[in-house]
Design a protein around this motif. Structure first.
Motif, PDB file in Angstrom:
ATOM      1  N   SER A  16       0.835  -1.203   0.000  1.00 52.24           N
ATOM      2  CA  SER A  16       0.000   0.000   0.000  1.00 52.24           C
ATOM      3  C   SER A  16       0.870   1.254   0.000  1.00 52.24           C
ATOM      4  O   SER A  16       2.086   1.199   0.194  1.00 52.24           O
ATOM      5  CB  SER A  16      -0.912   0.005   1.222  1.00 52.24           C
ATOM      6  OG  SER A  16      -0.142   0.138   2.417  1.00 52.24           O
ATOM      7  N   GLN A  20      -3.128   7.289   4.723  1.00 53.12           N
ATOM      8  CA  GLN A  20      -3.607   7.671   6.048  1.00 53.12           C
ATOM      9  C   GLN A  20      -2.521   8.479   6.761  1.00 53.12           C
ATOM     10  O   GLN A  20      -1.328   8.245   6.576  1.00 53.12           O
ATOM     11  CB  GLN A  20      -3.949   6.427   6.886  1.00 53.12           C
ATOM     12  CG  GLN A  20      -5.142   5.635   6.376  1.00 53.12           C
ATOM     13  CD  GLN A  20      -5.456   4.443   7.286  1.00 53.12           C
ATOM     14  OE1 GLN A  20      -4.741   3.456   7.267  1.00 53.12           O
ATOM     15  NE2 GLN A  20      -6.520   4.562   8.065  1.00 53.12           N
ATOM     16  N   VAL A 250      -8.430  -6.088   4.508  1.00 50.33           N
ATOM     17  CA  VAL A 250      -7.895  -4.770   4.181  1.00 50.33           C
ATOM     18  C   VAL A 250      -9.016  -3.737   4.200  1.00 50.33           C
ATOM     19  O   VAL A 250     -10.111  -3.969   3.682  1.00 50.33           O
ATOM     20  CB  VAL A 250      -7.202  -4.792   2.807  1.00 50.33           C
ATOM     21  CG1 VAL A 250      -6.733  -3.389   2.420  1.00 50.33           C
ATOM     22  CG2 VAL A 250      -6.030  -5.768   2.821  1.00 50.33           C
ATOM     23  N   GLY A 251      -8.743  -2.621   4.847  1.00 53.26           N
ATOM     24  CA  GLY A 251      -9.730  -1.548   4.958  1.00 53.26           C
ATOM     25  C   GLY A 251     -10.625  -1.648   6.175  1.00 53.26           C
ATOM     26  O   GLY A 251     -11.520  -0.814   6.350  1.00 53.26           O
ATOM     27  N   TYR A 294      -4.817   1.968  11.497  1.00 49.94           N
ATOM     28  CA  TYR A 294      -4.327   1.749  10.130  1.00 49.94           C
ATOM     29  C   TYR A 294      -4.952   0.501   9.516  1.00 49.94           C
ATOM     30  O   TYR A 294      -4.853  -0.597  10.074  1.00 49.94           O
ATOM     31  CB  TYR A 294      -2.797   1.675  10.131  1.00 49.94           C
ATOM     32  CG  TYR A 294      -2.205   2.989  10.567  1.00 49.94           C
ATOM     33  CD1 TYR A 294      -2.115   4.068   9.690  1.00 49.94           C
ATOM     34  CD2 TYR A 294      -1.817   3.182  11.892  1.00 49.94           C
ATOM     35  CE1 TYR A 294      -1.634   5.292  10.100  1.00 49.94           C
ATOM     36  CE2 TYR A 294      -1.336   4.414  12.315  1.00 49.94           C
ATOM     37  CZ  TYR A 294      -1.242   5.467  11.408  1.00 49.94           C
ATOM     38  OH  TYR A 294      -0.779   6.689  11.822  1.00 49.94           O
ATOM     39  N   LEU A 296      -4.694  -0.136   5.942  1.00 52.49           N
ATOM     40  CA  LEU A 296      -4.199  -0.199   4.569  1.00 52.49           C
ATOM     41  C   LEU A 296      -3.697  -1.581   4.182  1.00 52.49           C
ATOM     42  O   LEU A 296      -3.501  -1.862   3.003  1.00 52.49           O
ATOM     43  CB  LEU A 296      -3.055   0.806   4.383  1.00 52.49           C
ATOM     44  CG  LEU A 296      -3.407   2.271   4.664  1.00 52.49           C
ATOM     45  CD1 LEU A 296      -2.143   3.123   4.650  1.00 52.49           C
ATOM     46  CD2 LEU A 296      -4.413   2.772   3.631  1.00 52.49           C
ATOM     47  N   SER A 297      -3.486  -2.437   5.172  1.00 55.05           N
ATOM     48  CA  SER A 297      -2.848  -3.728   4.954  1.00 55.05           C
ATOM     49  C   SER A 297      -3.594  -4.787   5.737  1.00 55.05           C
ATOM     50  O   SER A 297      -4.485  -4.482   6.539  1.00 55.05           O
ATOM     51  CB  SER A 297      -1.377  -3.627   5.421  1.00 55.05           C
ATOM     52  OG  SER A 297      -0.818  -4.874   5.665  1.00 55.05           O
TER      53      SER A 297
END
Length: 436
Positions: A16, A20, A250-251, A294, A296-297
């Motif tokens: 990613s 953020q 993810v997300g 976080y 993103l991963s």
């Protein structure tokens, strides 16, 4: 002895990009004005795994920084940090930052890497490291990404032992990872829960929701191999007070049932307390946490802060620059500097770099010149041990983009690229001749 604070980050970013904000990751207030009562760490050690590493990205990153390091640097430079070193092995990246006030007390910066993917032929797995000395104390930082999947425990053990054996530094007495006073080892170590612990991902999540982390951690593969002396037994770790950091959708903050949740992302350390007579070295862990913000991963980042003991009365010999009033773009410009030859051995690789006054990386020099081109100012043929030698070095053809205030930085560099900062000049302006 004196205390300095080290702040560590490990994050498998899953290819990613940092869309953020990174304030939470670095434990920084969003507004500089709110930092009056916020004690900043002396050093940041940032470790990332699975940074996007397609061939075109690797080519660009050879010229430019990766986006994760760049975003962190943009936040840290506003707080007077300077990047000492970055090292990359495909998707593995480690960067070390220091508060500017420590620059002249840092010596022998060196990086290393070890590939373990495809039996050492490929760098998708392995480790990168940075070692240095701070106020006379040696430290080694390691960022590793080990073999994945529950049933590849033997591969992870082999990866670890390969890295320990393969890593070789070029600083006398500190040629191996564990030949340092302090060692910090972090990364996506990929240790899962023991295969004998047969609960499904759904059952494991129910245990997590009950906050019964102790039951899960009894089955942690990493702690298991540490106790058996198979890997990481040289290191210690505070029991993670946070839930497993892998695998998430993810997300989201929801576990992905394709894998059993596990503490893949870890920060371990080792102190050699009795390396010096009448001195006891110590590392106190202040924090150990994950950052669920976080998403993103499929991993969550993990951070830790340590307070470590260094020598309070340690003083390094430095190069002293004569004061420079002004340099001009259209002329040859000279610098005069003083060296005590009995305390500072010079090498053919020593160099002086020209930097902007508030430079934020040791890589950001505008131009440089090797000191073996210097001329001695002194006419004495014999120098007493109490005396210093003066040298002059000429810089020609400064880049036309030079404008504003600059400093000169003296670097001692060995043939093996071990780097030390030995001196920094006072700021001085660079002007066009018709501008004075």
């Amino acid at each position: 002895m004196e205390d300095i604070k080290l702040y560590f980050v490990t994050y498998n970013v899953g290819t990613s990009v940092p869309v953020q904000e990174l304030y939470d990751l670095l434990s920084l207030p969003e507004e500089l004005k709110n930092e009056k009562n916020h004690q900043l760490p002396d050093f940041y050690i940032l470790s990332f795994q699975e940074v996007k590493a397609q061939p075109h990205n690797l080519f660009l990153d050879a010229i430019f920084e990766d986006p994760w390091t760049t975003c962190c640097k943009e936040l840290l430079e506003k707080r007077n940090y300077v990047k000492l070193k970055s090292v990359r092995l495909q998707g593995l990246i480690m960067s070390v930052f220091t508060l500017r006030k420590h620059l002249l007390s840092i010596r022998e910066i060196e990086s290393e890497y070890t590939r373990t993917g495809l039996s050492g032929m490929w760098g998708n797995k392995g480790a990168v490291s940075v070692r240095l000395s701070i106020y006379g104390i040696s430290m080694c930082f390691v960022n590793a990404h080990l073999s994945a999947h529950d049933d590849h425990l033997k591969d992870r053990i082999e990866d670890y032992n390969t890295i320990v054996k393969d890593h070789e530094f070029h600083v006398p007495e500190h040629t191996e990872i564990f030949f340092h006073d302090y060692v910090f080892w972090m990364g996506d170590l990929n240790f899962r829960l023991l295969e004998e612990f047969e609960q499904s991902p759904e059952e494991i999540e129910r245990i997590i929701l009950k906050k019964d982390l102790a039951t899960l951690f009894k089955n942690d593969q990493l702690r298991h191999v540490m106790k058996k002396g198979q890997a990481f037994s040289e290191l210690g770790e505070q029991t993670p007070p946070f839930p497993p950091t892998f695998k998430f959708e993810v997300g989201t903050n929801s576990y992905d049932y394709k894998r059993r949740p596990a503490w893949c992302d870890r920060i371990l350390y080792k102190v050699s307390p009795h390396n010096y007579e009448n001195i006891t070295l110590k590392a106190e862990q202040l924090t150990y946490k994950y950052h669920p913000f976080y998403t993103l991963s499929d991993h969550k980042p993990v951070t830790a802060e340590f307070s470590v003991k260094v020598f309070s009365d340690f003083a390094e010999s430095i190069i002293e620059f004569d004061k420079i009033s002004t340099w001009y773009l259209e002329e040859d410009n000279e610098v005069v500097y003083k060296v005590n030859p009995w305390k500072i051995p010079q090498t053919e690789e020593d160099w002086i770099g020209l930097f902007k006054e508030n430079f934020n990386s040791l890589d950001d020099y505008v131009c440089y010149n090797y000191t073996n081109k210097s001329s001695s100012v002194s006419t004495e043929t014999k120098v007493e041990k109490s005396e210093s030698l003066k040298y002059t070095l000429t810089f020609s053809e400064l880049p036309s983009r030079c404008h504003g205030n600059y400093v000169l930085v003296y670097f001692s560099q060995s043939e093996d690229k071990v780097l030390s900062v030995l001196g920094i000049s006072d700021p001085f302006p660079i002007l066009k001749k018709d501008s004075d």
